[in-house]
Design an enzyme around this catalytic site. Structure first.
Site, PDB file in Angstrom:
ATOM      1  CG  ASP A  96      -1.976   1.010   1.192  1.00 57.04           C
ATOM      2  OD1 ASP A  96      -2.104   1.677   0.157  1.00 57.04           O
ATOM      3  OD2 ASP A  96      -2.687   1.149   2.186  1.00 57.04           O
ATOM      4  CG  HIS A 114      -9.034   0.252  -4.686  1.00 58.26           C
ATOM      5  ND1 HIS A 114      -9.871   1.148  -4.063  1.00 58.26           N
ATOM      6  CD2 HIS A 114      -7.795   0.796  -4.590  1.00 58.26           C
ATOM      7  CE1 HIS A 114      -9.180   2.169  -3.615  1.00 58.26           C
ATOM      8  NE2 HIS A 114      -7.911   1.984  -3.912  1.00 58.26           N
TER       9      HIS A 114
END
Length: 425
Positions: free
Chosen positions: A235, A333
């Site tokens: 991330d 996403h």
């Protein structure tokens, strides 16, 4: 919000250069889990040198200059620990009370960020530590302007964020007149700084809410690596970088722009407390988790590219899988957050993970303290979050439980104090 368009420094900063640090965040900058909300925030940069640790000294010796064109804590390397808090002015404090408070805070923060004891209310909790790259970043909430008699100076971009589908916001854990982001590489240093600010505020402003977060500790990996969030995903991919065209225009308010003159060089900060439904997420097989995100969990490579290609490989949204379907699912996403579908919206994300034990049903009270700096939330966070909240498959595993929007004043010049541009500009 991982795939938001990367943007870069436009040459307006007074800095002598930018250095990208190891991507440290645990819930950080790459995924925008759920809203602009995402699990975004682990990447950070610097536009001025961090002394001490950056030069090879001990971790605690790192020192970030307090004064500069922009407030510290925006472009600097993300630290390992954070305390977020908001205060409300007490009745009758007014403009004079606010000015006195900000002057007292400025004096204390300048000493603390230099590794010196605060002159007042120093409880010696952090006495043995160095500055540990301490930064304190201040923001103003919308209600402050009325309470301090400054309504005519409130920026139009500070309008309330709209309600988004799926929001479950607790007002007691969001908003606030004065917001502070306190980051350091040692938890005691952040707590000590918060306690100092709280004591200095007594009689003028009262603590409204507080949250603690964490990211990966510098040096925890053998080599610089993008961090992982509490969902286990890498991330930090595709956070805007100061070296790219248009960075300053996306992150900082411009002189002569449509905002008030006092805000030039400042920014807007969106805060969201996003709980991850980890029990549900962890029930999914890895292959299904990867399809929700659009990236492989092992190395962050996009599903549109071969395994092992790496997180930096561009996502090909038109690529097909062996079955003839989209390699990156329609609700993945990375697809929903792609710049092409969001008008090029960009934010500098600097989020931290949190884990506050268990809820009454036994599920983890854990997730992301999402923080995003931008020049105008109406063209940054809001349109991206609106789209993600309606079409992102990841949103099924998230709950937005608190929110705040703040205008971050410019940096503190020599001889000045935090927020002086607003109060005396």
């Amino acid at each position: 919000m991982e795939e938001v368009e990367a943007v870069g420094h436009d040459g307006t900063s007074a800095s002598t250069g930018f250095t990208r640090r190891a991507l440290l965040g645990t819930a950080g900058a790459g995924l925008l889990v759920g809203a602009g909300a995402g699990v975004a925030g682990a990447v950070a940069y610097r536009d001025r040198p961090v002394e001490g640790a950056a030069a090879g000294g001990a971790l605690g010796a790192g020192r970030v200059p307090f004064r500069g064109e922009h407030q510290a804590g925006i472009l600097e390397p993300q630290q390992a620990r954070v305390q977020l808090a908001a205060f409300d002015l007490v009745d009758g404090a007014g403009r004079d009370g606010l000015r006195t408070l900000l002057q007292r805070w400025t004096k204390a923060v300048e000493r603390l960020t230099a590794g010196e004891p605060a002159e007042e209310f120093d409880n010696q909790v952090a006495l043995d530590a160095g500055p540990c790259s301490l930064t304190v970043t201040l923001g103003f909430g919308a209600a402050l302007f009325d309470k301090a008699g400054l309504a005519d100076r409130r920026p139009a971009a500070l309008e309330p964020l709209p309600a988004f589908p799926g929001d479950a916001l607790d007002p007691a854990r969001g908003d606030g007149d004065l917001f502070v982001q306190i980051g350091a590489d040692d938890a005691l240093v952040t707590v000590h700084a918060l306690r100092t600010l709280q004591k200095l505020a007594a009689g003028t402003a009262a603590l409204r809410w507080q949250s603690a977060g964490f990211a990966r500790t510098p040096g925890a990996t053998a080599r610089p690596m993008t961090g992982r969030n509490l969902m286990g995903q890498i991330d930090g991919t595709n956070n805007p970088e100061p070296g790219q065209d248009g960075f300053a225009a996306k992150v900082f308010c411009a002189a002569g722009g449509d905002g008030p003159a006092w805000s030039a060089g400042g920014s807007y900060l969106v805060f969201r407390r996003i709980r991850m439904l980890l029990d549900h997420w962890e029930e999914l097989p890895v292959e299904r988790q990867e399809r929700v995100i659009g990236r492989r969990k092992s190395d962050g490579s996009p599903l549109s590219a071969p395994a092992g290609s790496g997180e930096g490989t561009p996502v090909d949204l038109a690529a097909q899988g062996p079955d003839g379907g989209l390699a990156v699912p329609s609700d993945a996403h990375v697809r929903v957050a792609a710049p092409a579908g969001n008008g090029g919206a960009a934010m500098l994300r600097r989020g931290f993970s949190y884990h506050d034990g268990a809820l009454p049903d036994g599920s983890p009270d854990a997730g992301l303290l999402f923080l995003a700096f931008q020049a105008d939330p109406r063209r940054g966070f809001t349109p991206v979050q609106r789209k993600l909240s309606r079409g992102d498959g990841l949103s099924r595993f998230l709950r937005h439980e608190a929110s705040g929007l703040y205008v971050v004043p410019p940096g503190v010049p020599a001889g000045g104090y935090l927020g002086q541009q607003l109060l005396e500009g």
